[in-house]
Write a protein that holds these residues in place. Structure first.
Motif, PDB file in Angstrom:
ATOM      1  N   UNK A   1       0.847  -1.190   0.000  1.00 20.14           N
ATOM      2  CA  UNK A   1       0.000   0.000   0.000  1.00 20.14           C
ATOM      3  C   UNK A   1       0.887   1.246   0.000  1.00 20.14           C
ATOM      4  N   UNK A   2       0.525   2.207  -0.816  1.00 23.94           N
ATOM      5  CA  UNK A   2       1.313   3.431  -0.880  1.00 23.94           C
ATOM      6  C   UNK A   2       1.052   4.290   0.352  1.00 23.94           C
ATOM      7  N   UNK A   3       1.984   5.133   0.642  1.00 24.66           N
ATOM      8  CA  UNK A   3       1.854   6.068   1.759  1.00 24.66           C
ATOM      9  C   UNK A   3       1.572   7.447   1.157  1.00 24.66           C
ATOM     10  N   UNK A   4       0.316   7.899   1.216  1.00 29.08           N
ATOM     11  CA  UNK A   4      -0.034   9.162   0.557  1.00 29.08           C
ATOM     12  C   UNK A   4       0.737  10.367   1.085  1.00 29.08           C
ATOM     13  N   UNK A   5       1.076  10.369   2.366  1.00 23.79           N
ATOM     14  CA  UNK A   5       1.854  11.494   2.903  1.00 23.79           C
ATOM     15  C   UNK A   5       3.234  11.545   2.242  1.00 23.79           C
ATOM     16  N   UNK A   6       3.878  10.391   2.152  1.00 28.85           N
ATOM     17  CA  UNK A   6       5.205  10.352   1.510  1.00 28.85           C
ATOM     18  C   UNK A   6       5.105  10.714   0.034  1.00 28.85           C
ATOM     19  N   UNK A   8       2.992  12.848  -1.250  1.00 28.27           N
ATOM     20  CA  UNK A   8       2.919  14.312  -1.304  1.00 28.27           C
ATOM     21  C   UNK A   8       4.266  14.949  -0.993  1.00 28.27           C
ATOM     22  N   UNK A   9       5.005  14.387  -0.051  1.00 27.66           N
ATOM     23  CA  UNK A   9       6.335  14.919   0.269  1.00 27.66           C
ATOM     24  C   UNK A   9       7.263  14.821  -0.942  1.00 27.66           C
ATOM     25  N   UNK A  10       7.212  13.684  -1.649  1.00 27.71           N
ATOM     26  CA  UNK A  10       8.044  13.530  -2.856  1.00 27.71           C
ATOM     27  C   UNK A  10       7.641  14.543  -3.923  1.00 27.71           C
ATOM     28  N   UNK A  11       6.345  14.754  -4.105  1.00 28.23           N
ATOM     29  CA  UNK A  11       5.881  15.738  -5.092  1.00 28.23           C
ATOM     30  C   UNK A  11       6.351  17.134  -4.711  1.00 28.23           C
ATOM     31  N   UNK A  12       6.189  17.469  -3.439  1.00 27.54           N
ATOM     32  CA  UNK A  12       6.604  18.797  -2.953  1.00 27.54           C
ATOM     33  C   UNK A  12       8.101  19.003  -3.171  1.00 27.54           C
ATOM     34  N   UNK A  13       8.884  18.021  -2.789  1.00 23.12           N
ATOM     35  CA  UNK A  13      10.338  18.145  -2.859  1.00 23.12           C
ATOM     36  C   UNK A  13      10.868  18.080  -4.286  1.00 23.12           C
ATOM     37  N   UNK A  14      10.150  17.349  -5.157  1.00 19.02           N
ATOM     38  CA  UNK A  14      10.593  17.206  -6.537  1.00 19.02           C
ATOM     39  C   UNK A  14      10.133  18.320  -7.449  1.00 19.02           C
ATOM     40  N   UNK A  51      -5.939   7.394 -10.051  1.00 22.71           N
ATOM     41  CA  UNK A  51      -6.880   8.141  -9.220  1.00 22.71           C
ATOM     42  C   UNK A  51      -6.449   8.058  -7.767  1.00 22.71           C
ATOM     43  N   UNK A  52      -7.188   8.740  -6.941  1.00 22.38           N
ATOM     44  CA  UNK A  52      -6.974   8.694  -5.499  1.00 22.38           C
ATOM     45  C   UNK A  52      -8.345   8.563  -4.847  1.00 22.38           C
ATOM     46  N   UNK A  53      -8.374   8.501  -3.536  1.00 20.32           N
ATOM     47  CA  UNK A  53      -9.653   8.420  -2.842  1.00 20.32           C
ATOM     48  C   UNK A  53      -9.627   9.351  -1.633  1.00 20.32           C
ATOM     49  N   UNK A  54     -10.790   9.672  -1.101  1.00 24.69           N
ATOM     50  CA  UNK A  54     -10.828  10.564   0.054  1.00 24.69           C
ATOM     51  C   UNK A  54      -9.994  10.050   1.232  1.00 24.69           C
ATOM     52  N   UNK A  55      -9.936   8.753   1.419  1.00 27.03           N
ATOM     53  CA  UNK A  55      -9.152   8.223   2.543  1.00 27.03           C
ATOM     54  C   UNK A  55      -7.658   8.464   2.344  1.00 27.03           C
ATOM     55  N   UNK A  56      -7.165   8.455   1.094  1.00 29.25           N
ATOM     56  CA  UNK A  56      -5.757   8.778   0.845  1.00 29.25           C
ATOM     57  C   UNK A  56      -5.457  10.197   1.314  1.00 29.25           C
ATOM     58  N   UNK A  57      -6.348  11.126   0.988  1.00 26.53           N
ATOM     59  CA  UNK A  57      -6.146  12.516   1.402  1.00 26.53           C
ATOM     60  C   UNK A  57      -6.162  12.625   2.921  1.00 26.53           C
ATOM     61  N   UNK A  58      -7.112  11.964   3.553  1.00 24.98           N
ATOM     62  CA  UNK A  58      -7.204  12.012   5.017  1.00 24.98           C
ATOM     63  C   UNK A  58      -5.958  11.401   5.656  1.00 24.98           C
TER      64      UNK A  58
END
Length: 111
Positions: A1-6, A8-14, A51-58
Motif C-alpha cells: 500500500x502506498x503512503x499518501x503522505x510520503x 505528497x512529500x516527494x511531489x513537494x520536494x521534486x 486516481x486517489x480516494x478521500x481516505x488517501x487525502x485524510x
C-alpha cells in the motif's frame, strides 16, 4: 500500500506535477485546505491514468484520519462541482450532487 503522505512529500520536494498542492496539503493550518490540496495533489501527481480516494487525502494529513473521512468525501463533491476533479465509482462517473454510497475515486480533470 502506498503512503499518501510520503507521496505528497516527494511531489513537494521534486517540484513536479501536484507540487504546489502538496505544499499546501502539508503546511496549511485549516483541515479543509489540507484535505482539498491533498486530493488535488494526489490526483494530479498520479496522472490521468490513475486516481486517489478521500481516505488517501485524510491519511496524508492526519495520523488519526478516520474522523476526517466524511468531510473529505464532502470536499471531493465540492471539487467535482467546481470542475477541478471527476468522481468515479467503478467505471462510471458520479454526479457530485447525486446520491451514492460506497467507495469513490477522485480523478484529475484533463484539458
Amino acid at each position: 500500500m502506498s503512503d499518501p503522505r510520503r507521496e505528497l512529500e516527494r511531489a513537494r520536494d521534486g517540484g513536479g506535477p501536484g507540487a504546489d498542492q502538496a505544499r499546501v496539503a502539508l503546511t496549511a493550518d485549516a483541515p479543509d485546505d489540507q484535505l482539498r490540496a491533498a486530493m488535488l495533489g494526489l490526483a494530479i501527481g498520479r496522472g490521468a491514468g490513475s486516481s486517489t480516494c478521500p481516505s488517501d487525502a485524510a491519511r496524508a494529513v492526519a495520523d488519526d484520519w478516520r474522523p476526517l473521512l466524511p468531510r473529505a468525501r464532502e470536499l471531493a463533491r465540492e471539487l467535482a462541482r467546481a470542475g477541478e476533479v471527476r468522481l468515479t465509482q467503478g467505471s462510471r462517473s458520479l454526479d457530485p450532487d447525486g446520491e451514492w454510497r460506497g467507495p469513490i475515486r477522485i480523478r484529475r480533470v484533463d484539458g
